[in-house]
Design a protein around this motif. Structure first.
Motif, PDB file in Angstrom:
ATOM      1  N   GLN A  12      12.900  -4.073  -7.761  1.00  0.00           N
ATOM      2  CA  GLN A  12      13.169  -2.632  -8.549  1.00  0.00           C
ATOM      3  C   GLN A  12      11.428  -2.301  -8.277  1.00  0.00           C
ATOM      4  O   GLN A  12      10.555  -2.751  -8.763  1.00  0.00           O
ATOM      5  N   ILE A  13      11.283  -1.222  -8.109  1.00  0.00           N
ATOM      6  CA  ILE A  13       9.666  -0.258  -8.100  1.00  0.00           C
ATOM      7  C   ILE A  13       8.920   0.273  -8.781  1.00  0.00           C
ATOM      8  O   ILE A  13       9.939   1.602  -8.765  1.00  0.00           O
ATOM      9  N   PRO A  14       7.876   0.059  -9.246  1.00  0.00           N
ATOM     10  CA  PRO A  14       7.696   1.060 -10.540  1.00  0.00           C
ATOM     11  C   PRO A  14       6.693   1.953 -10.239  1.00  0.00           C
ATOM     12  O   PRO A  14       6.392   2.256  -8.776  1.00  0.00           O
ATOM     13  N   VAL A  15       7.659   3.593 -10.712  1.00  0.00           N
ATOM     14  CA  VAL A  15       6.553   4.415  -9.918  1.00  0.00           C
ATOM     15  C   VAL A  15       4.987   4.769  -9.912  1.00  0.00           C
ATOM     16  O   VAL A  15       4.886   4.548 -11.564  1.00  0.00           O
ATOM     17  N   TYR A  16       4.203   4.851  -9.796  1.00  0.00           N
ATOM     18  CA  TYR A  16       2.951   4.866 -10.064  1.00  0.00           C
ATOM     19  C   TYR A  16       1.590   5.916  -9.958  1.00  0.00           C
ATOM     20  O   TYR A  16       1.308   5.978 -11.167  1.00  0.00           O
ATOM     21  N   GLY A 133      19.379  13.258   2.897  1.00  0.00           N
ATOM     22  CA  GLY A 133      18.491  14.197   4.013  1.00  0.00           C
ATOM     23  C   GLY A 133      17.086  14.865   2.982  1.00  0.00           C
ATOM     24  O   GLY A 133      16.552  15.507   3.810  1.00  0.00           O
ATOM     25  N   LYS A 134      17.131  14.371   2.080  1.00  0.00           N
ATOM     26  CA  LYS A 134      15.865  14.532   1.861  1.00  0.00           C
ATOM     27  C   LYS A 134      14.812  13.164   1.111  1.00  0.00           C
ATOM     28  O   LYS A 134      15.175  12.286   0.602  1.00  0.00           O
ATOM     29  N   VAL A 135      13.692  13.076   2.005  1.00  0.00           N
ATOM     30  CA  VAL A 135      12.336  12.068   0.788  1.00  0.00           C
ATOM     31  C   VAL A 135      12.003  12.290  -0.390  1.00  0.00           C
ATOM     32  O   VAL A 135      11.888  13.387  -0.861  1.00  0.00           O
ATOM     33  N   GLU A 136      12.122  11.208  -1.059  1.00  0.00           N
ATOM     34  CA  GLU A 136      11.748  11.094  -2.499  1.00  0.00           C
ATOM     35  C   GLU A 136      10.709  10.069  -3.293  1.00  0.00           C
ATOM     36  O   GLU A 136      10.114  10.789  -3.681  1.00  0.00           O
ATOM     37  N   ALA A 137      10.852   9.619  -2.140  1.00  0.00           N
ATOM     38  CA  ALA A 137       9.547   8.590  -2.788  1.00  0.00           C
ATOM     39  C   ALA A 137       8.919   8.279  -1.523  1.00  0.00           C
ATOM     40  O   ALA A 137      10.025   7.230  -0.662  1.00  0.00           O
ATOM     41  N   VAL A 138       7.336   7.413  -1.202  1.00  0.00           N
ATOM     42  CA  VAL A 138       6.912   6.471  -0.317  1.00  0.00           C
ATOM     43  C   VAL A 138       6.404   5.017  -1.115  1.00  0.00           C
ATOM     44  O   VAL A 138       6.190   5.044  -2.279  1.00  0.00           O
ATOM     45  N   ILE A 139       7.409   3.860  -0.590  1.00  0.00           N
ATOM     46  CA  ILE A 139       6.378   2.518  -1.227  1.00  0.00           C
ATOM     47  C   ILE A 139       4.962   2.071   0.010  1.00  0.00           C
ATOM     48  O   ILE A 139       5.379   2.293   0.778  1.00  0.00           O
ATOM     49  N   VAL A 140       4.969   1.862  -1.221  1.00  0.00           N
ATOM     50  CA  VAL A 140       3.295   1.143  -0.995  1.00  0.00           C
ATOM     51  C   VAL A 140       2.582   0.064  -1.313  1.00  0.00           C
ATOM     52  O   VAL A 140       2.658  -0.179  -2.432  1.00  0.00           O
ATOM     53  N   SER A 141       2.570  -1.002  -0.646  1.00  0.00           N
ATOM     54  CA  SER A 141       1.997  -1.872  -0.862  1.00  0.00           C
ATOM     55  C   SER A 141       0.560  -2.089  -1.371  1.00  0.00           C
ATOM     56  O   SER A 141      -0.910  -1.844  -0.714  1.00  0.00           O
ATOM     57  N   THR A 142      -0.416  -1.850  -2.381  1.00  0.00           N
ATOM     58  CA  THR A 142      -1.552  -2.408  -2.815  1.00  0.00           C
ATOM     59  C   THR A 142      -2.016  -3.123  -3.723  1.00  0.00           C
ATOM     60  O   THR A 142      -1.113  -4.195  -3.700  1.00  0.00           O
ATOM     61  N   ARG A 143      -3.273  -3.098  -4.097  1.00  0.00           N
ATOM     62  CA  ARG A 143      -3.646  -4.032  -4.915  1.00  0.00           C
ATOM     63  C   ARG A 143      -2.892  -4.763  -5.606  1.00  0.00           C
ATOM     64  O   ARG A 143      -3.188  -6.047  -6.494  1.00  0.00           O
ATOM     65  N   GLY A 145       0.989  -4.731  -6.183  1.00  0.00           N
ATOM     66  CA  GLY A 145       1.690  -5.200  -5.397  1.00  0.00           C
ATOM     67  C   GLY A 145       2.991  -3.941  -5.622  1.00  0.00           C
ATOM     68  O   GLY A 145       1.500  -3.008  -4.409  1.00  0.00           O
ATOM     69  N   LEU A 146       3.533  -4.263  -4.838  1.00  0.00           N
ATOM     70  CA  LEU A 146       4.872  -2.387  -4.569  1.00  0.00           C
ATOM     71  C   LEU A 146       4.680  -1.611  -5.568  1.00  0.00           C
ATOM     72  O   LEU A 146       5.385  -2.035  -6.686  1.00  0.00           O
ATOM     73  N   GLN A 147       3.920  -0.354  -5.306  1.00  0.00           N
ATOM     74  CA  GLN A 147       4.161   0.794  -6.170  1.00  0.00           C
ATOM     75  C   GLN A 147       4.933   2.108  -5.638  1.00  0.00           C
ATOM     76  O   GLN A 147       5.653   1.913  -3.857  1.00  0.00           O
ATOM     77  N   ALA A 148       5.541   2.544  -5.899  1.00  0.00           N
ATOM     78  CA  ALA A 148       6.276   3.393  -5.891  1.00  0.00           C
ATOM     79  C   ALA A 148       5.849   5.118  -6.194  1.00  0.00           C
ATOM     80  O   ALA A 148       5.151   4.978  -7.052  1.00  0.00           O
ATOM     81  N   ILE A 149       5.533   5.902  -5.054  1.00  0.00           N
ATOM     82  CA  ILE A 149       4.587   7.161  -5.266  1.00  0.00           C
ATOM     83  C   ILE A 149       5.659   8.584  -4.682  1.00  0.00           C
ATOM     84  O   ILE A 149       5.936   8.888  -3.450  1.00  0.00           O
ATOM     85  N   GLN A 150       6.398   9.111  -5.546  1.00  0.00           N
ATOM     86  CA  GLN A 150       6.700  10.627  -5.590  1.00  0.00           C
ATOM     87  C   GLN A 150       6.162  11.620  -5.649  1.00  0.00           C
ATOM     88  O   GLN A 150       4.986  12.070  -5.315  1.00  0.00           O
ATOM     89  N   GLY A 151       6.793  12.538  -4.419  1.00  0.00           N
ATOM     90  CA  GLY A 151       6.714  13.847  -3.928  1.00  0.00           C
ATOM     91  C   GLY A 151       8.031  15.049  -3.975  1.00  0.00           C
ATOM     92  O   GLY A 151       8.563  14.770  -3.802  1.00  0.00           O
ATOM     93  N   LEU A 152       7.045  16.113  -3.628  1.00  0.00           N
ATOM     94  CA  LEU A 152       8.264  16.474  -3.285  1.00  0.00           C
ATOM     95  C   LEU A 152       8.036  17.603  -1.598  1.00  0.00           C
ATOM     96  O   LEU A 152       9.119  17.396  -0.975  1.00  0.00           O
ATOM     97  N   ARG A 153       6.416  16.788  -0.729  1.00  0.00           N
ATOM     98  CA  ARG A 153       6.573  17.314   0.658  1.00  0.00           C
ATOM     99  C   ARG A 153       5.949  15.862   0.898  1.00  0.00           C
ATOM    100  O   ARG A 153       4.743  15.194   0.369  1.00  0.00           O
ATOM    101  N   PHE A 154       6.170  15.270   2.523  1.00  0.00           N
ATOM    102  CA  PHE A 154       5.569  14.263   2.591  1.00  0.00           C
ATOM    103  C   PHE A 154       5.061  14.473   4.301  1.00  0.00           C
ATOM    104  O   PHE A 154       5.608  14.954   5.312  1.00  0.00           O
ATOM    105  N   ILE A 155       3.458  14.099   4.531  1.00  0.00           N
ATOM    106  CA  ILE A 155       3.480  14.049   5.641  1.00  0.00           C
ATOM    107  C   ILE A 155       3.253  12.962   6.308  1.00  0.00           C
ATOM    108  O   ILE A 155       1.826  12.363   5.901  1.00  0.00           O
ATOM    109  N   ASP A 156       3.596  12.929   7.822  1.00  0.00           N
ATOM    110  CA  ASP A 156       2.980  10.964   7.878  1.00  0.00           C
ATOM    111  C   ASP A 156       2.319  11.451   8.537  1.00  0.00           C
ATOM    112  O   ASP A 156       2.239  12.132   9.838  1.00  0.00           O
ATOM    113  N   CYS A 157       1.190  10.724   9.171  1.00  0.00           N
ATOM    114  CA  CYS A 157      -0.628  10.680   9.127  1.00  0.00           C
ATOM    115  C   CYS A 157      -0.674   9.473   9.770  1.00  0.00           C
ATOM    116  O   CYS A 157      -1.774   9.423   9.998  1.00  0.00           O
TER     117      CYS A 157
END
Length: 424
Positions: A12-16, A133-143, A145-157
């Motif tokens: 389970q990943i907490p939403v940061y 068919g919809k992205v709800e959050a991305v999981i990132v590795s941080t200082r 640990g793993l954290q979830a970042i929620q959004g309405l729209r996502f841009i892969d750069c």
């Protein structure tokens, strides 16, 4: 010990944090996307895996902008504020200024602060949470640990389409015949000390006697400014910068080449120049391209094709460093062409866009559109488009193009159209 072929990793990943628009990757496309969305009144989070923004321009020391036939939008603003002596009078000018990667790094930090963009450093993309068919959050590795970042729209750069590929978006890599990509290059700088310097060639580094022994078989460097700083692009390592084994081999080989090229230059006209900076990572030209609603082709580039949903324009040459690692480069003149919005729109996931070098394009086409100035333009358009899709409560593919163009114009983007006089 018995080794397993694969593991299932569940937790389970907490939403940061959460925001309207989440931008993954803080290179040219990502920084411009973040600004474009923020100026549309959206709350924006920018996720960067390293400790600095700017992508290849800072991390890779590719500290020169290639000429693309226009200086417009956020890219023009950057030039005006950071390199004002290089700013052309009109948007249709073409420039190729050398810059300090350290100044760009500081400039982008301040720019994000002024624009109200929340930047997360050392936040590397790990995975996504998506449903229906919809992205709800991305999981990132941080200082932390793993954290979830929620959004309405996502841009892969990310430059490698990491997020899109993890979601299952179809992609291609390299040339059609064998999948080989353009090679990597480790950029470095040398400083004019005003007096002869002592040469030093470390153990394991080859001795280059002549021009034809150099990795690229040519001299490629710039010294445009009055600070005695020489920017050198003369290493070349075969491989795909998105593959573990290739990168593991490329980084030490590229560094060996750096010391060998430095030694060569110090024997051939640069006796007073000392190695002053080596990029923290090898520069990557090409990895993955998504399959979007439209794929930019070699024919589009060479024929100068124009599109109704244009979001970026370029006349930068076809520029293919030999994927085979040979000492050759395929360079072909280009008059100018459009990049359509559809190249950034994946066939799946209505709240996802991909901006930067990983857009939908063929191997030859991406060799022209991959440079930093074009990525800034694509990013700005993606940031605006994602904001419009929120306002319109529609998928990114369904935004009205006339509205996209109107907001781009309001953000100082000037697009050339056949029959129209150059814009200022």
């Amino acid at each position: 010990m018995r080794m397993s072929a694969a593991y299932t990793f569940m937790r389970q990943i907490p939403v940061y944090a959460s925001a309207d628009v989440i931008v993954v990757g803080g290179g040219p496309a990502g920084t411009a996307a973040a600004i474009g969305a923020a100026r549309c009144g959206k709350k924006v989070i920018l996720l960067e895996k390293s400790g600095q923004l700017g992508g290849m321009g800072t991390l890779g020391n590719v500290s020169i902008f290639m000429p693309i036939g226009n200086v417009t939008g956020i890219y023009r603003e950057f030039i005006a504020e950071m390199l004002n002596t290089a700013l052309p009078p009109g948007h249709d000018g073409s420039i190729a200024p050398q810059f300090s990667p350290f100044i760009l790094r500081q400039y982008l930090n301040e720019k994000m602060r002024k624009e109200g963009v929340q930047t997360f450093f050392h936040a590397e993309f790990v995975g996504t949470v998506a449903s229906e068919g919809k992205v709800e959050a991305v999981i990132v590795s941080t200082r932390e640990g793993l954290q979830a970042i929620q959004g309405l729209r996502f841009i892969d750069c990310t430059g490698d389409a990491r997020m899109a590929i993890e979601l299952g978006v179809p992609f291609t890599s390299g040339r059609d015949s064998d999948g080989m990509t353009q090679p990597m290059t480790l950029m470095f700088m040398m400083q004019n000390t005003g007096k002869p310097v002592r040469r030093y060639l470390p153990e394991g580094c080859p001795f280059y006697q002549s021009l034809d022994e150099l990795p690229q078989g040519r001299h490629l460097y710039w010294e445009q400014n009055d600070d005695g700083m020489l920017l050198v692009n003369m290493t070349r390592v075969r491989g795909n910068g998105a593959r573990i084994a290739d990168v593991n081999a490329a980084e030490p080989e590229a560094l060996r080449q750096v010391f060998s090229v430095v030694d060569y230059l110090q024997r051939n006209g640069f006796e007073n120049y000392a190695l002053s900076h080596v990029a923290g990572q090898a520069g990557v030209r090409e990895t993955n391209q998504i399959q979007g609603l439209y794929t930019l082709t070699e024919s589009d580039i060479t024929s100068g094709r124009r599109f109704d949903d244009v979001v970026a324009q370029s006349n930068y040459e076809i520029d293919i460093h030999s994927p085979d690692g040979h000492r050759t480069t395929d360079e072909r003149h280009v008059d100018g062409y459009d990049i359509p919005y559809r190249c950034m729109v994946p066939m799946e996931y209505g709240n996802l866009l991909v901006a930067g070098r990983a857009i939908s394009a063929t191997h030859v086409a991406m060799s022209s559109m991959r440079v930093q100035a074009t990525c800034y333009a694509l990013g700005q358009a993606a940031g605006i488009a994602s904001s419009l899709s929120i306002d319109r409560t529609c998928e990114c593919s369904a935004i009205p193009i006339d509205e996209l163009h109107a907001v781009m114009a309001a953000q100082n983007v000037r697009l050339w159209k056949p029959g129209r006089q150059p814009q200022s």
